[in-house]
Design an enzyme around this catalytic site. Structure first.
Site, PDB file in Angstrom:
ATOM      1  N   GLY A  75     -18.094   6.393 -87.105  1.00 39.62           N
ATOM      2  CA  GLY A  75     -18.018   7.993 -87.098  1.00 39.62           C
ATOM      3  C   GLY A  75     -16.532   8.499 -87.476  1.00 39.62           C
ATOM      4  CD  GLN A 101     -22.122   3.965 -92.495  1.00 38.68           C
ATOM      5  OE1 GLN A 101     -21.425   4.447 -93.189  1.00 38.68           O
ATOM      6  NE2 GLN A 101     -23.398   4.033 -92.107  1.00 38.68           N
ATOM      7  CB  SER A 102     -17.728   8.969 -93.302  1.00 39.64           C
ATOM      8  OG  SER A 102     -17.088   8.078 -94.279  1.00 39.64           O
ATOM      9  CB  THR A 103     -20.103  11.493 -90.215  1.00 41.42           C
ATOM     10  OG1 THR A 103     -21.413  11.494 -90.800  1.00 41.42           O
ATOM     11  CG2 THR A 103     -19.190  12.316 -90.827  1.00 41.42           C
TER      12      THR A 103
END
Ligand SMILES: [Zn+2]
Length: 753
Positions: free
Chosen positions: A148, A107-109
């Protein structure tokens, strides 16, 4: 299987054709895309091209794969796969099943990890897909250490681990919810595809299973990677565009600097806390007085003052605490345009510096700011004051030439340029000839970092004396009168230019009036002509306004020249200048500021003499030469006259007598001190001048012991003779020792005996 081979062969051939001629490419490309769209599920039927696993693939995979897996909850996540699940086994072979199934979750963040938990669940859900394809529970390896991390970031450890495992041939299938989870940039993606193709590793996403070793799948995966990269760009552009549009209206909210708060209606106002306001006001007042960020910090520390700062996290979030002021904070506040009440956006940018490309923040120049709305809210200083402060900071910066004037007495500190290497020369203080702080200007040169010798070092006393004289000469009333006369001349010429410019305005006004008259005179029903005349009238109005604006602009620029009152105050200042300059109470810092008002910089070169090139404000350059100062030992030498006098006087006098005679004659030592017996003795020894005793002995004078021996008498007898004048004796020192001259009295003395 034969069908597939034919298909692959056809496309291999067409691929070659593509490479050969660009003209055919477009048509073939679209045909190919269409073919893929129509036949993609069909590729699965013959997806295998693995000659090694070809023999037993069908039995094994069919045996171990559930062609129609139980419709449990997890399978819903792979709804898109449904149409091809029946044919999947043809792609998955025994050799794939022997290896690991890697599930890549990202997940990107971190915020997405917590808030967008459905996507995370779906990603983990792919694991059941691997189980249904025939992998056992132990073979499924979940790589989720990149949760993240953005897909565009280069340091994803999990992805690197995945690529390494695939490269080692340990992975049979790589699973990711969609291509964008695996990579957001083409280079990462293509590298993964390449390695997968080499090691016969499959790729699975929500839409199906792909074998990068086959041309069709490779092409499709390549397209998906490209689209994923483009998608990132589009998302970013859309978000950035929204941000900038909001910022242009001044509505984008940021964290406010200390001293400002949002009120109940979300407007920006000064912090109601009076302590905060007073601290910030004092901060800006101090800068105006001292002119340097470092000076403010020193002043605050000296007076034990603290500076407010707001806490942005933790249990005390939102509270204000008072801490020591630091230099970086002082600079930030001075550079922050919000303190002048301006709303700004995009005044800083990220840059990468050094060999390791460290990220750093750089302030953009004002014309590159994305948004600037002056007087958007209340401020502590005016916009004009903000600009002055920024200019002052830039002037203080060593990279830009002069440094901020400090307390030391070196007049030219910060504005001396080395004539040899072009570097800025620094100041070194030491005591010399009774002066406690005498300045030398030193250039460490371009080799300072390599501990090499200095470029040049020049004593500053003579140079500063010259600069002082020059300034006093420049500020003479007579010189100033000439300058003011020239200024008056300029003013007169400007008056003429003003009249000429005004004639242009008059002409434009005349043409405008004439056009108006013509328009009014025409019959309004004659629409064609009336329209034409109206357009002409409009043009003349535009021309008149433009001429008027240009005239006003020029006139305002001319007004910047000096008025009579200003000239008078300049004359008064000029008369006061020598008094202020020579007043010992004037701080050195102020004296340096005066120098900087007139002098841009000074270039020094030490050669046969010291060459001093002074560049005045306005561009005039003057060159002066000073002799090289003598070295210390030369300067401390006694003058030859003194040496000669000592030499002459020693024939007749003792050291103390010589000293008092020299003092009477007004002669002093090389260091400017009066003589005494000790100093004469030291000088005598230093310059190898024979002592009085040596001189007399050379003439044959005898000591008292020799006299006693010669005449066979006791010492007291000799004393008696000397007192009665029967022996001629000469004093040789200041403690009462004598040498005796026997050449004349010897006969008398013998008879006496
Ligand atoms: Zn140098």
């Amino acid at each position: 299987m034969p069908v597939t081979r034919t298909w692959a062969a056809q496309h291999a051939a067409s691929d070659a054709g593509v490479a050969g001629s660009g003209g055919r490419w477009n048509g073939q490309f679209y045909a190919l895309l269409q073919h893929l769209a129509e036949n993609h599920p069909g590729t699965v039927e013959g997806g295998e091209t693995d000659p090694a696993g070809g023999g037993d693939q069908d039995d094994t995979t069919v045996g171990r794969t559930d062609p129609c897996p139980g419709r449990d909850g997890a399978d819903d996540c792979l709804a898109g796969v449904a149409p091809m699940t029946g044919q999947v086994p043809l792609k998955v072979t025994a050799s794939h099943l022997e290896r690991l199934a890697c599930l890549y979750v990202r997940q990107s963040t971190l915020r997405q990890v917590f808030e967008n938990s459905e996507s995370t669940k779906r990603q983990y859900g792919l694991k059941t897909k691997a189980l249904s394809l025939g992998w056992s529970e132990e073979q499924v390896c979940v790589i989720d250490c990149d949760l993240g991390q953005s897909g565009a970031s280069g340091d994803r450890e999990g992805f690197k681990q995945l690529v390494a495992d695939v490269g080692l041939g340990q992975v049979g299938i790589v699973m990711g919810l969609e291509v964008s989870r695996l990579a957001r940039n083409s280079s990462d993606w293509q590298r993964l595809l390449e390695i997968c193709a080499l090691t016969r590793t499959l790729i699975l996403d929500e839409d199906g299973i792909y074998d990068p070793a086959t041309f069709n799948d490779r092409l499709l995966l390549g397209l998906k990677g490209t689209i994923s990269e483009a998608e990132l760009h589009v998302i970013r552009a859309r978000l950035q565009g929204g941000l900038i549009a909001k910022a242009r209206r001044g509505e984008l909210k940021f964290r406010l600097p200390i001293g400002f708060v949002h009120d109940t209606r979300d407007r920006i106002v000064l912090d109601p806390d009076q302590r905060v306001q007073a601290s910030i006001q004092l901060f800006f007042d101090t800068f105006q007085r001292l002119g340097g960020a470092g000076a403010i910090v020193r002043e605050f520390h000296a007076k034990a003052l603290t500076f407010p700062r707001r806490i942005f996290s933790g249990p005390h979030k939102g509270e204000v605490m008072f801490t020591k002021l630091t230099l970086s904070r002082a600079t930030q506040i001075l550079r922050n345009p919000r303190y002048s009440g301006a709303y700004v956006y995009g005044i800083r940018e990220q840059v990468f510096r050094g060999l390791d490309q460290r990220p750093a923040v750089r302030y953009r120049s004002q014309d590159q700011w994305q948004v600037l709305i002056k007087d958007a809210h209340a401020g502590y200083i005016s916009w004009a004051q903000y600009e002055v402060n920024c200019q002052r900071l830039a002037d203080n910066c060593q990279r830009n030439g002069a440094t901020v004037p400090r307390e030391g007495p070196a007049l030219l500190q910060g504005i001396v340029v080395c004539g040899c290497c072009g570097g800025t020369m620094s100041v070194r203080y030491h005591s010399r000839r009774g002066k406690s702080r005498s300045a030398d200007y030193c250039c460490k040169g371009p080799h300072a970092n390599f501990a090499r010798v200095h470029c040049q070092s020049i004593p500053g006393d003579a140079i500063e004396e010259l600069i002082g004289e020059l300034l006093l000469a420049k500020m003479q009333p007579a010189v100033l009168e000439v300058a003011l006369a020239v200024q008056q001349e300029l003013q007169d010429r400007l008056g003429e230019a003003d009249r000429i410019r005004y004639q242009h305005v008059e002409q434009a006004r005349y043409e405008m009036d004439a056009a108006r008259q013509r328009y009014l005179a025409i019959d309004p029903h004659n629409r064609l002509v009336a329209g034409e005349l109206e357009a002409h009238w409009n043009d003349t109005i535009g021309a008149y306004r433009s001429a008027q604006a240009t005239y006003e602009q020029q006139r305002a620029a001319d007004q910047l020249l000096l008025s009579d009152q200003q000239q008078q105050s300049i004359r008064e200042l000029c008369n006061d200048f020598p008094a202020v300059w020579n007043n010992p109470a004037t701080p050195d810092r102020e004296r340096k500021r005066m120098v900087r008002l007139l002098i841009e910089d000074v270039t020094l070169v030490k050669d046969d003499d010291i060459k001093i090139q002074i560049r005045f404000k306005g561009g005039a350059v003057e060159t002066h030469h000073l002799p090289l100062p003598q070295s210390a030992w030369v300067e401390r030498k006694h003058s030859p006259e003194v040496i000669q006098a000592i030499d002459d006087l020693l024939d007749e006098h003792t050291d103390s007598e010589v000293a008092s005679i020299l003092n009477q004659r007004g002669m002093c030592s090389g260091t400017g001190l009066a003589f005494d017996a000790r100093r004469v003795a030291v000088t005598r020894r230093h310059y190898r001048i024979p002592s009085r005793r040596t001189r007399l002995r050379k003439k044959g004078f005898l000591t008292i012991a020799e006299i006693c021996e010669k005449f066979k008498v006791k010492r007291w007898t000799v004393y008696e003779w000397r007192k009665k004048g029967k022996l001629v004796a000469h004093r040789i020192d200041d403690v009462g020792r004598y040498l005796y001259d026997t050449s004349t009295n010897i006969t008398v003395s013998t008879q006496e005996v």
